[in-house]
Enzyme design. Sequence first.
Site, PDB file in Angstrom:
ATOM      1  N   GLY A   1      -8.501  -0.865 -10.566  1.00  0.00           N
ATOM      2  CA  GLY A   1     -10.017  -1.605 -11.137  1.00  0.00           C
ATOM      3  C   GLY A   1     -11.297  -2.345 -10.191  1.00  0.00           C
TER       4      GLY A   1
ATOM      5  N   CYS B   1       8.246   7.746  -8.344  1.00  0.00           N
ATOM      6  CA  CYS B   1       8.479   8.760  -9.557  1.00  0.00           C
ATOM      7  C   CYS B   1      10.027   8.440 -10.073  1.00  0.00           C
ATOM      8  CB  CYS B   1       8.320   9.752  -8.285  1.00  0.00           C
ATOM      9  SG  CYS B   1       6.573   9.889  -6.992  1.00  0.00           S
TER      10      CYS B   1
ATOM     11  N   LYS C   1       3.307   1.948  -1.709  1.00  0.00           N
ATOM     12  CA  LYS C   1       2.285   2.501  -2.493  1.00  0.00           C
ATOM     13  C   LYS C   1       3.636   2.168  -3.757  1.00  0.00           C
ATOM     14  CE  LYS C   1      -0.757   3.873  -5.321  1.00  0.00           C
ATOM     15  NZ  LYS C   1      -2.017   4.844  -5.492  1.00  0.00           N
TER      16      LYS C   1
ATOM     17  N   ILE D   1      -2.218  -1.463  -6.539  1.00  0.00           N
ATOM     18  CA  ILE D   1      -1.235  -1.393  -7.480  1.00  0.00           C
ATOM     19  C   ILE D   1      -1.657   0.293  -7.984  1.00  0.00           C
ATOM     20  CG2 ILE D   1      -0.832  -3.774  -8.405  1.00  0.00           C
ATOM     21  CD1 ILE D   1      -2.276  -3.191 -10.822  1.00  0.00           C
TER      22      ILE D   1
ATOM     23  N   ASN E   1      -3.830   8.114 -18.386  1.00  0.00           N
ATOM     24  CA  ASN E   1      -3.611   8.919 -17.177  1.00  0.00           C
ATOM     25  C   ASN E   1      -2.497   9.916 -16.851  1.00  0.00           C
ATOM     26  OD1 ASN E   1      -2.605  10.114 -14.853  1.00  0.00           O
ATOM     27  ND2 ASN E   1      -3.586   8.273 -14.466  1.00  0.00           N
TER      28      ASN E   1
ATOM     29  N   GLY F   1     -10.833   3.479  -6.835  1.00  0.00           N
ATOM     30  CA  GLY F   1      -9.881   4.690  -7.821  1.00  0.00           C
ATOM     31  C   GLY F   1     -10.738   5.539  -9.248  1.00  0.00           C
ATOM     32  N   THR F   2     -10.684   5.207 -10.413  1.00  0.00           N
ATOM     33  CA  THR F   2     -10.746   5.128 -11.657  1.00  0.00           C
ATOM     34  C   THR F   2     -12.694   4.656 -11.583  1.00  0.00           C
ATOM     35  OG1 THR F   2      -9.175   4.743 -12.767  1.00  0.00           O
ATOM     36  CG2 THR F   2     -11.067   5.224 -14.362  1.00  0.00           C
TER      37      THR F   2
ATOM     38  N   SER G   1      -5.195   7.376  -4.221  1.00  0.00           N
ATOM     39  CA  SER G   1      -4.559   9.380  -4.585  1.00  0.00           C
ATOM     40  C   SER G   1      -4.298   8.951  -6.048  1.00  0.00           C
ATOM     41  CB  SER G   1      -3.405   8.685  -3.984  1.00  0.00           C
ATOM     42  OG  SER G   1      -2.900   9.747  -4.536  1.00  0.00           O
TER      43      SER G   1
ATOM     44  N   ASN H   1      -0.795  10.873   0.435  1.00  0.00           N
ATOM     45  CA  ASN H   1       0.419  10.461  -0.747  1.00  0.00           C
ATOM     46  C   ASN H   1       1.436  10.815  -0.693  1.00  0.00           C
ATOM     47  OD1 ASN H   1       0.302   9.883  -4.171  1.00  0.00           O
ATOM     48  ND2 ASN H   1       0.073   8.270  -2.895  1.00  0.00           N
TER      49      ASN H   1
HETATM   50  C1  LIG Z   1      -6.094  10.728 -13.255  1.00  0.00           C
HETATM   51  C2  LIG Z   1      -5.462   9.571 -11.698  1.00  0.00           C
HETATM   52  C3  LIG Z   1      -4.695   9.790 -11.530  1.00  0.00           C
HETATM   53  C4  LIG Z   1      -4.149   9.858 -10.217  1.00  0.00           C
HETATM   54  N1  LIG Z   1      -2.431   9.813  -9.607  1.00  0.00           N
HETATM   55  C5  LIG Z   1      -1.804   9.143  -8.919  1.00  0.00           C
HETATM   56  C6  LIG Z   1      -0.968  10.358  -7.665  1.00  0.00           C
HETATM   57  O1  LIG Z   1      -1.198  11.402  -7.456  1.00  0.00           O
HETATM   58  N2  LIG Z   1      -0.719   9.471  -5.855  1.00  0.00           N
HETATM   59  C7  LIG Z   1      -0.180   7.474  -6.670  1.00  0.00           C
HETATM   60  O2  LIG Z   1      -0.106   6.773  -5.457  1.00  0.00           O
HETATM   61  N3  LIG Z   1      -1.414   6.940  -7.126  1.00  0.00           N
HETATM   62  C8  LIG Z   1      -2.261   8.158  -8.554  1.00  0.00           C
HETATM   63  N4  LIG Z   1      -2.547   7.193  -9.370  1.00  0.00           N
HETATM   64  C9  LIG Z   1      -2.884   5.843  -8.999  1.00  0.00           C
HETATM   65  C10 LIG Z   1      -4.608   5.646  -8.542  1.00  0.00           C
HETATM   66  O3  LIG Z   1      -4.223   6.342  -7.037  1.00  0.00           O
HETATM   67  C11 LIG Z   1      -4.876   4.570  -8.001  1.00  0.00           C
HETATM   68  O4  LIG Z   1      -3.441   3.702  -7.763  1.00  0.00           O
HETATM   69  C12 LIG Z   1      -4.670   3.288  -9.736  1.00  0.00           C
HETATM   70  O5  LIG Z   1      -5.413   4.535 -10.513  1.00  0.00           O
HETATM   71  C13 LIG Z   1      -5.699   2.289 -10.190  1.00  0.00           C
HETATM   72  O6  LIG Z   1      -6.515   2.105  -9.208  1.00  0.00           O
HETATM   73  P1  LIG Z   1      -8.305   1.954  -9.775  1.00  0.00           P
HETATM   74  O7  LIG Z   1      -7.509   1.245 -11.259  1.00  0.00           O
HETATM   75  O8  LIG Z   1      -9.238   1.505  -9.090  1.00  0.00           O
HETATM   76  O9  LIG Z   1      -7.902   3.763 -10.415  1.00  0.00           O
HETATM   77  C14 LIG Z   1      -4.010   7.605  -9.663  1.00  0.00           C
HETATM   78  C15 LIG Z   1      -5.154   7.000 -10.832  1.00  0.00           C
HETATM   79  C16 LIG Z   1      -5.520   8.244 -11.858  1.00  0.00           C
HETATM   80  C17 LIG Z   1      -6.283   7.707 -12.868  1.00  0.00           C
END
Ligand SMILES: Cc1cc2nc3c(=O)[nH]c(=O)nc-3n(C[C@H](O)[C@H](O)[C@H](O)COP(=O)(O)O)c2cc1C
EC number: 1.3.-.-
Length: 301
Positions: free
Chosen positions: A242, A128, A163, A189, A68, A263-264, A20, A98
């Site tokens: 990650g 939140c 989550k 996470i 972020n 994600g990222t 998400s 989400n």
């Molecule tokens: C720009 C950005 C916006 C995100 N927005 C949400 C969100 O709206 N709701 C949520 O549950 N997680 C949000 N996340 C968290 C990601 O869904 C994910 O849990 C987190 O980035 C770890 O995964 P990654 O390292 O692969 O990005 C966001 C992450 C990023 C980088």
Amino acid sequence: MDLSVDLNGLKLKNPITVASGTFGFAREYSEFIDLNDLGAISVKGLTLKPRIGNDAPRVAETPMGMLNCVGLQNPGVYKFIEEELPFLKEYDTKIIANINGNTIEEYEEITEIISNTEVDSIELNISCPNVKCGGMAFGTDPLMVSEVVRKVRNKTKKHLIVKLSPNVKNITEIALAAEIAGADCISMINTISGMKIDIKTMKPLLGNISGGLSGPAVKPVAVKMIYDTYKMIKIPILGMGGISSEKDVIEFILAGAKAVAIGTANFTNPYITKEILENLKKYLQENNLTSLNSIWGKAHY
Ligand SMILES: Cc1cc2nc3c(=O)[nH]c(=O)nc-3n(C[C@H](O)[C@H](O)[C@H](O)COP(=O)(O)O)c2cc1C
């Protein structure tokens, strides 16, 4: 080769999903990849009313990741249902909504609204801040987690993912509280609290002062938290944090994740999910494995 996974009622054709907030409502990515290839799409976090998010700058690069503080910018749940969901439903992939609230009542209301649609699962983001509790995040206290999950559970028959935030003392007790309160699955996470200071202005760089760290830097933390949580709960874990290669995916599955979210890594390579899926198939073939399920949680034995 069988890549399908069952997240306790949510059946995915393969274990590769997207996290998400990193995939918008998928339109942007449909130009790069075939969305039909994904196991599921978790959409940008939805709130009851539209949100404009935090002040800029909202993102900052870090070694091995990013920070972020987007602040849940989104068009609100009604606009999502009207304008984004019909597009997403054209594809043969599961849709995870989400959702985010400022109060338990808001979580309940948005759950009722989204339950009347064709989304396949609801992902409760409990990172939140609870406005009634002076901004303390819902997901940091097991009692608060129990209450919000139980109340949301009572409002929906949809598949329910909770989550988890890593910004807690003991993530396993939060996971357990969510399981007992009725969650079908845990996703983990979320981002790790962090900040960056601009050495020229000598002030915090992000508009919100602090933000959430994601990307490769958080991977070892995610693996450990998933490993610990796997031992504590019976419901499946959707792992993230990650992941940027098929090797990372395998590590997460070995630690105890049943499926994963990218994600990222989507930001640096919009083709990443497709590449990971292809490489994962090769890995299984080369290692004479008929399914990923056969190595699920293997690091524990
Ligand atoms: C720009 C950005 C916006 C995100 N927005 C949400 C969100 O709206 N709701 C949520 O549950 N997680 C949000 N996340 C968290 C990601 O869904 C994910 O849990 C987190 O980035 C770890 O995964 P990654 O390292 O692969 O990005 C966001 C992450 C990023 C980088």
